[in-house]
Each structure stands twice: as structure tokens, then as C-alpha cells.
Design a protein around this motif. Structure first.
Motif, PDB file in Angstrom:
ATOM      1  N   UNK A  30       0.829  -1.205   0.000  1.00  0.00           N
ATOM      2  CA  UNK A  30       0.000   0.000   0.000  1.00  0.00           C
ATOM      3  C   UNK A  30       0.867   1.260   0.000  1.00  0.00           C
ATOM      4  N   UNK A  31       1.944   1.238   0.772  1.00  0.00           N
ATOM      5  CA  UNK A  31       2.846   2.385   0.802  1.00  0.00           C
ATOM      6  C   UNK A  31       3.515   2.613  -0.553  1.00  0.00           C
ATOM      7  N   UNK A  32       3.779   1.519  -1.252  1.00  0.00           N
ATOM      8  CA  UNK A  32       4.474   1.653  -2.535  1.00  0.00           C
ATOM      9  C   UNK A  32       3.602   2.313  -3.597  1.00  0.00           C
ATOM     10  N   UNK A  33       2.293   2.075  -3.540  1.00  0.00           N
ATOM     11  CA  UNK A  33       1.403   2.642  -4.560  1.00  0.00           C
ATOM     12  C   UNK A  33       0.748   3.938  -4.091  1.00  0.00           C
ATOM     13  N   UNK A  34       0.661   4.117  -2.764  1.00  0.00           N
ATOM     14  CA  UNK A  34       0.029   5.326  -2.220  1.00  0.00           C
ATOM     15  C   UNK A  34       0.749   5.724  -0.939  1.00  0.00           C
ATOM     16  N   UNK A  35       1.864   6.452  -1.058  1.00  0.00           N
ATOM     17  CA  UNK A  35       2.645   6.837   0.130  1.00  0.00           C
ATOM     18  C   UNK A  35       1.827   7.575   1.186  1.00  0.00           C
ATOM     19  N   UNK A  36       0.757   8.252   0.782  1.00  0.00           N
ATOM     20  CA  UNK A  36      -0.058   8.993   1.732  1.00  0.00           C
ATOM     21  C   UNK A  36      -0.824   8.067   2.680  1.00  0.00           C
ATOM     22  N   UNK A  75      -2.868   7.112   7.309  1.00  0.00           N
ATOM     23  CA  UNK A  75      -4.022   6.300   7.719  1.00  0.00           C
ATOM     24  C   UNK A  75      -3.561   4.943   8.252  1.00  0.00           C
ATOM     25  N   UNK A  76      -2.385   4.935   8.870  1.00  0.00           N
ATOM     26  CA  UNK A  76      -1.811   3.678   9.361  1.00  0.00           C
ATOM     27  C   UNK A  76      -2.712   3.003  10.391  1.00  0.00           C
ATOM     28  N   UNK A  77      -3.337   3.806  11.263  1.00  0.00           N
ATOM     29  CA  UNK A  77      -4.202   3.210  12.280  1.00  0.00           C
ATOM     30  C   UNK A  77      -5.446   2.573  11.660  1.00  0.00           C
ATOM     31  N   UNK A  99      -4.316  -0.639  10.306  1.00  0.00           N
ATOM     32  CA  UNK A  99      -4.114  -1.542  11.436  1.00  0.00           C
ATOM     33  C   UNK A  99      -5.446  -2.120  11.910  1.00  0.00           C
ATOM     34  N   UNK A 100      -6.465  -1.266  11.979  1.00  0.00           N
ATOM     35  CA  UNK A 100      -7.782  -1.725  12.432  1.00  0.00           C
ATOM     36  C   UNK A 100      -8.362  -2.752  11.471  1.00  0.00           C
ATOM     37  N   UNK A 101      -8.270  -2.490  10.175  1.00  0.00           N
ATOM     38  CA  UNK A 101      -8.789  -3.434   9.173  1.00  0.00           C
ATOM     39  C   UNK A 101      -8.032  -4.761   9.256  1.00  0.00           C
ATOM     40  N   UNK A 102      -6.705  -4.672   9.427  1.00  0.00           N
ATOM     41  CA  UNK A 102      -5.909  -5.890   9.574  1.00  0.00           C
ATOM     42  C   UNK A 102      -6.329  -6.665  10.817  1.00  0.00           C
ATOM     43  N   UNK A 103      -6.640  -5.928  11.893  1.00  0.00           N
ATOM     44  CA  UNK A 103      -7.090  -6.591  13.113  1.00  0.00           C
ATOM     45  C   UNK A 103      -8.411  -7.314  12.924  1.00  0.00           C
ATOM     46  N   UNK A 138      -7.846  -2.841  19.099  1.00  0.00           N
ATOM     47  CA  UNK A 138      -8.031  -1.962  20.245  1.00  0.00           C
ATOM     48  C   UNK A 138      -7.208  -0.678  20.131  1.00  0.00           C
ATOM     49  N   UNK A 139      -5.947  -0.796  19.721  1.00  0.00           N
ATOM     50  CA  UNK A 139      -5.060   0.367  19.697  1.00  0.00           C
ATOM     51  C   UNK A 139      -5.592   1.501  18.804  1.00  0.00           C
ATOM     52  N   UNK A 140      -5.998   1.234  17.561  1.00  0.00           N
ATOM     53  CA  UNK A 140      -6.506   2.338  16.731  1.00  0.00           C
ATOM     54  C   UNK A 140      -7.748   3.011  17.307  1.00  0.00           C
ATOM     55  N   UNK A 141      -8.633   2.213  17.927  1.00  0.00           N
ATOM     56  CA  UNK A 141      -9.864   2.784  18.472  1.00  0.00           C
ATOM     57  C   UNK A 141      -9.547   3.759  19.591  1.00  0.00           C
ATOM     58  N   UNK A 142      -8.723   3.329  20.529  1.00  0.00           N
ATOM     59  CA  UNK A 142      -8.410   4.192  21.660  1.00  0.00           C
ATOM     60  C   UNK A 142      -7.484   5.341  21.271  1.00  0.00           C
ATOM     61  N   UNK A 143      -6.667   5.122  20.235  1.00  0.00           N
ATOM     62  CA  UNK A 143      -5.836   6.219  19.753  1.00  0.00           C
ATOM     63  C   UNK A 143      -6.704   7.306  19.135  1.00  0.00           C
ATOM     64  N   UNK A 144      -7.742   6.901  18.416  1.00  0.00           N
ATOM     65  CA  UNK A 144      -8.654   7.872  17.808  1.00  0.00           C
ATOM     66  C   UNK A 144      -9.393   8.685  18.863  1.00  0.00           C
TER      67      UNK A 144
END
Length: 352
Positions: A177-183, A187-189, A192-196, A233-239
Motif C-alpha cells: 500500500x505504501x508503494x502505490x500510495x505513500x499517503x 491512515x496507518x491506524x 491496522x484496524x482493518x488488519x485486526x 483496540x489500539x486504533x480505536x483508543x488512539x482515535x
């Protein structure tokens, strides 16, 4: 102390009958006044020798990696991976030691990933002329690590291997994803949430294939849940601003409400990993709440008292609480979840 895998091995070897193994399981469950499925067993330590071997293995791997790294960074990581595989041939395949097997698997996959990164992106490898190229090389390193995890699984069948491979695949996806869309880094969190969520779905698939939790599939699901929980959990509480000093009484209340929801999910699927992963956040949130209502000097003690008491109470009445929740669900869904308030009555399946 005998694990589920030891009982299954004894049945496979003809030392005891499947009926005798099941009778022993039911006897232990009856003594503990809890269904065996609710114990959420996984093998970590079978004796102090596990700790002894684990310490010795760590010392050896650190030494091998250090000496190899003096020659070249990739060589140090590769040496760790090679040594971890060699040690696993005896301590995992022959001796079936739990804790050393986990450490050796992590050292092997981590060593392969480190060697790939150092070889492809490091000073001795390809010099990426852009961030996109570096991201592709990072993804390739993750793919190599995932392939190494698959080979290790085929050889040793250590339950945590699937989770390690899943983590490597997440690195692959993020790198691509970083290779095709560095931006996408902004939206890393979210990634991360989708991966979770995807990892959680995989864990549930393994869980539903062994509702009574008698086989290795349940152990695989346990480690996948342990990986999925912080990713969710981490992305939710970070948001909610719990990690950057933006916590207020409102956000703290939201964290507590979310934790109650996570507890409901944990009860439903009979997995405590979600609650454990979110524990640090809810401790901080309750601390903020108590501080805001005036308990300045004792807010930490009050937080520990409330959370500790609640968790102990929930543990004591875990089966009854599960029954109240699961029995309200549709029958089709109940048949996919671990049984409630009943002892196992079917012979154990052999681990595969």
C-alpha cells in the motif's frame, strides 16, 4: 502436569483409550466446577526445564546474532534464523517443549525477516532511490518471512506460527500500500484496524472448527486472537485521544463503555484476549475519571481496586455470564460458539 497434546499423544500411541482420556478431562473439569472449554488452555510451560532451556536458547541466539552481525547485518539475522531452526529440530520436534518452541519460532521468523530487510534495503543490499521502492522491498521481506513461517509450520506445527505468518502478511500488505500510495502512512491506524478485523475473522474460523477446544486448532486461534486484539483496540483508543494527552472525562467514559462492549464480545466467543489487550487503556481512562471527580491522591489505587475487583468477579461468574449472553443469540450462531455450562462428551480429536 500433562497438556492436551500429551493426552492426545497417549491416545494415539494406544497408552490410554479415548474414553479414558475424556473421563480424565471431565473429572478435572468437574473438580474445577467449570466446563473444560472455558478454561482456554494453551501450553506455555510444562516445567522449570522449559524456562531453563528458553534462557539458554536466548543467550545462544544473542551470541550467534552478535557475532554474525559483526561481519554483516544480514548475516547476523540469518545466523539467528539458522540456529533457531536447528534448535527446534530437537527441542520442538523431539522434546515438544512449549516455551522454547515459541521463542525459537519467533527467532526464526524474525531472523528471516531481519536478514531480508538488511539484505534488500540495508547498506549491503539494494539502495532504494525512492520511498516506493523501499516499501516494495519491505513488502518483499515480509513475504519472505511469511514463507519461512509456512515452512516452519509444515515442519514443526507450533501453534503460534500461524499468527507469526499473519503478522508478516500484514507487513506485506502495508508495504505494498505504501508503494502505490505513500499517503496511506497518514491512515496507518485505519489499516491496522482493518488488519485486526481480518485477523479476528481468521481466529474465529479456527475457533469454529474446534468448538470444544480439544485440538491444536484451538491453540492456533488463541494466538491469532492475541494478535488481533491490539490491532483492533489500539486504533480505536488512539482515535479517542488516549495516547496524546487529549483524554477528557468524556473520552474516558467512552473508553470504559467500549471496554464493556469488548467484555461482551469476549464472553460471547469465550476469549479473554480482547479484554487483556484493552486493559492498559481502561486503567488510564478510569484513572482520569477518578482524578476529575476529585480523587487526586488515590485515583491510581481506586482504579486498580475497581478494575481488579471487576475482573475477579467476572472470572468467578464467567460461565454464568456467558450463558446469559449466548443463550439470547440465534440457535445457528450458538452452534458455532463454544458450548456453555456443559462438560465435553465427545472423544478428543487428534491434533493435526
Amino acid at each position: 502436569m500433562y497438556s492436551e497434546s500429551d493426552l492426545d499423544a497417549a491416545v494415539a500411541a494406544g497408552a490410554i483409550s479415548p474414553e479414558a482420556a475424556m473421563a480424565l478431562r471431565n473429572h478435572v473439569a468437574a473438580q474445577r466446577a467449570t466446563p473444560l472449554v472455558d478454561e482456554e488452555h494453551f501450553r506455555l510451560i510444562s516445567g522449570f526445564n522449559d524456562i531453563f532451556v528458553a534462557i539458554a536458547s536466548v543467550l545462544l541466539l544473542v551470541a550467534v546474532g552478535w557475532m554474525g552481525g559483526e561481519i554483516a547485518p544480514w548475516l547476523g539475522s540469518a545466523a539467528v534464523a539458522a540456529a533457531a531452526w536447528g534448535l527446534a529440530e530437537y527441542f520442538t520436534r523431539a522434546r515438544r517443549m512449549a516455551l522454547p518452541s515459541i521463542l525459537l519460532l519467533l527467532a526464526f521468523v524474525g531472523g528471516v525477516f531481519g536478514a531480508a530487510v538488511a539484505g534488500l534495503i540495508g547498506d549491503t543490499g539494494i539502495s532504494p532511490d525512492s520511498d516506493s521502492v523501499a516499501a516494495v522491498l519491505f513488502a518483499l521481506s515480509g513475504a519472505i518471512a511469511a514463507g519461512a513461517a509456512w515452512l516452519h509450520w509444515r515442519r514443526f506445527h507450533v501453534p503460534i506460527t500461524i499468527a507469526a505468518g499473519a503478522a508478516a502478511l500484514i507487513a506485506v500488505v502495508f508495504g505494498l500500500l505504501l508503494s502505490v500510495a505513500p499517503q496511506i502512512e497518514d491512515y496507518a491506524t485505519t489499516v491496522m484496524f482493518i488488519a485486526g478485523i481480518a485477523t479476528f475473522a481468521g481466529a474465529m474460523a479456527w475457533d469454529m472448527s474446534d468448538r470444544n477446544r480439544l485440538t491444536r486448532r484451538s491453540d492456533v486461534a488463541f494466538w491469532l486472537h492475541l494478535l488481533a486484539a491490539p490491532l483492533i483496540v489500539h486504533p480505536v483508543f488512539m482515535a479517542l485521544g488516549m495516547l496524546d494527552n487529549r483524554a477528557t472525562i468524556g473520552t474516558a467514559s467512552a473508553v470504559v463503555a467500549i471496554y464493556v462492549g469488548l467484555a461482551m464480545v469476549a464472553l460471547t466467543i469465550d476469549r479473554r484476549a480482547l479484554m487483556v489487550s484493552a486493559l492498559a487503556y481502561v486503567l488510564f481512562a478510569l484513572s482520569v475519571l477518578f482524578r476529575e471527580i476529585g480523587a487526586i491522591g488515590t485515583h491510581i489505587a481506586l482504579t486498580a481496586l475497581v478494575i481488579g475487583s471487576a475482573l475477579l468477579l467476572l472470572s468467578a461468574f464467567w460461565q454464568k455470564a456467558r450463558g446469559l449472553i449466548v443463550n439470547q443469540l440465534p440457535a445457528d450462531l450458538q452452534r458455532k460458539l463454544p458450548p456453555t455450562q456443559q462438560f465435553l462428551q465427545t472423544p478428543a480429536e487428534s491434533r493435526n
